[in-house]
Write an enzyme that holds these catalytic residues in place. Structure first.
Site, mmCIF file in Angstrom:
data_model
loop_
_atom_site.group_PDB
_atom_site.id
_atom_site.type_symbol
_atom_site.label_atom_id
_atom_site.label_comp_id
_atom_site.label_asym_id
_atom_site.label_seq_id
_atom_site.Cartn_x
_atom_site.Cartn_y
_atom_site.Cartn_z
ATOM 1 C CG ASN A 11 -1.707 1.238 1.416
ATOM 2 O OD1 ASN A 11 -1.836 2.028 0.478
ATOM 3 N ND2 ASN A 11 -2.267 1.440 2.600
ATOM 4 C CE LYS A 13 0.154 3.391 4.621
ATOM 5 N NZ LYS A 13 0.193 3.490 6.054
ATOM 6 C CG HIS A 98 -5.717 1.696 5.281
ATOM 7 N ND1 HIS A 98 -5.254 2.656 6.138
ATOM 8 C CD2 HIS A 98 -4.683 0.849 5.060
ATOM 9 C CE1 HIS A 98 -3.974 2.408 6.414
ATOM 10 N NE2 HIS A 98 -3.613 1.318 5.762
ATOM 11 C CD GLU A 170 -3.339 -2.746 7.306
ATOM 12 O OE1 GLU A 170 -2.213 -2.888 6.864
ATOM 13 O OE2 GLU A 170 -4.061 -1.786 7.014
ATOM 14 C CB SER A 216 5.617 -1.740 11.572
ATOM 15 O OG SER A 216 5.168 -0.420 11.783
#
Ligand code: PEP
Length: 255
Positions: A11, A13, A98, A170, A216
């Site tokens: 991703n 972003k 998300h 997540e 992470s």
């Protein structure tokens, strides 16, 4: 026992303009020429404006996706991009739910139900993201939070549609913070999600559903996370921006 194809997704972003996108795709293609990655699925989610460059230059085995999708079909919705437009551009997948969409854009499960419906209708694979905040984990309510995020979406789709959905767990406290869930924390939540999906949709129908960990993930911790029995891949933010770190993570998923 189900054998799920590992699914590794980056991703990006609001990063990577067109040139960086093309450079990345070139680097990834070179890596893919030297590595047999046929045992895994790879997806990248560039910004909308970099999607055409990504599609023009991506290796044929790489899925290009969009980071969000409109909850409307078409019409007067300034700034929005519909599922049909995303599919028409050549994308194969979309992210929904998300935590940054929840936190910064006020999106909620009500929106996500519509977005999932539109995306599936357009033939896109959905990665639906769930996860608790640090306060929620400290309060021990992480499973409750995730269940509430899952339920409305699960109620709106059937077993057939579920084949085109993956779930990304997540934990919000691990996204972009350098903090990672321990392998045990990830496994515990993934096992809970898998059981919840089985109850909601049916065990056989979700046997092949991929559950990705996000937060992470990086070369240094990917292997121990991916080794967990219910972790079927990763949704990777920061470490997916450099081809070297992304391919290091891919290496850990190759069989
Ligand atoms: C993400 O935003 O989906 C994510 C997992 O980011 P990062 O890997 O940077 O924590």
């Amino acid at each position: 026992m189900a054998s799920r194809t590992p699914f590794l997704a980056g991703n990006w972003k609001m990063n990577q303009e067109q040139q960086l996108t093309m450079d990345f795709m070139h680097g990834l293609s070179v890596w893919l020429q030297d590595h047999d990655a046929s045992s895994i699925d790879i997806a990248l989610f560039p910004s909308f404006l970099s999607i055409p460059a990504a599609i023009a230059t991506a290796h044929e085995s790489v899925i290009v996706g969009a980071q969000t999708v409109a909850s409307y079909d078409n019409g007067a919705y300034t700034g929005e991009v519909s599922a049909a437009m995303i599919a028409d551009a050549g994308c194969g997948a979309v992210l929904v739910g998300h935590s940054e969409r929840r936190e910064y854009f006020g999106e909620s499960e009500q929106d996500f139900v519509l977005k999932v419906e539109k995306a599936l209708h357009a033939g896109l694979h959905v990665i639906y993201c769930v996860g608790e905040t640090l306060d929620q984990r400290k309060a021990g309510s992480q499973q409750d939070v995730v269940r509430k995020q899952l339920d409305p979406v699960l109620k709106s789709i059937d077993a057939e549609q579920m084949k085109n959905v993956s779930i990304a767990y997540e934990p919000v406290w691990a996204i972009g913070t350098g903090e990672t869930a321990t392998p045990d924390q990830a496994q515990e939540m993934h096992a809970f999600i898998r059981e919840w999906l089985a109850n909601a949709i049916g065990e056989d129908s979700v046997a092949n559903t991929r559950l990705l960990y996000g937060g992470s993930m990086k070369p240094a911790n990917a292997k121990e996370l991916l080794d967990q029995p219910d972790v079927d891949g990763g949704l990777i933010g920061g470490a997916s921006l450099q081809v070297e770190s992304f391919t290091d993570i891919l290496s850990h998923a190759l069989s």
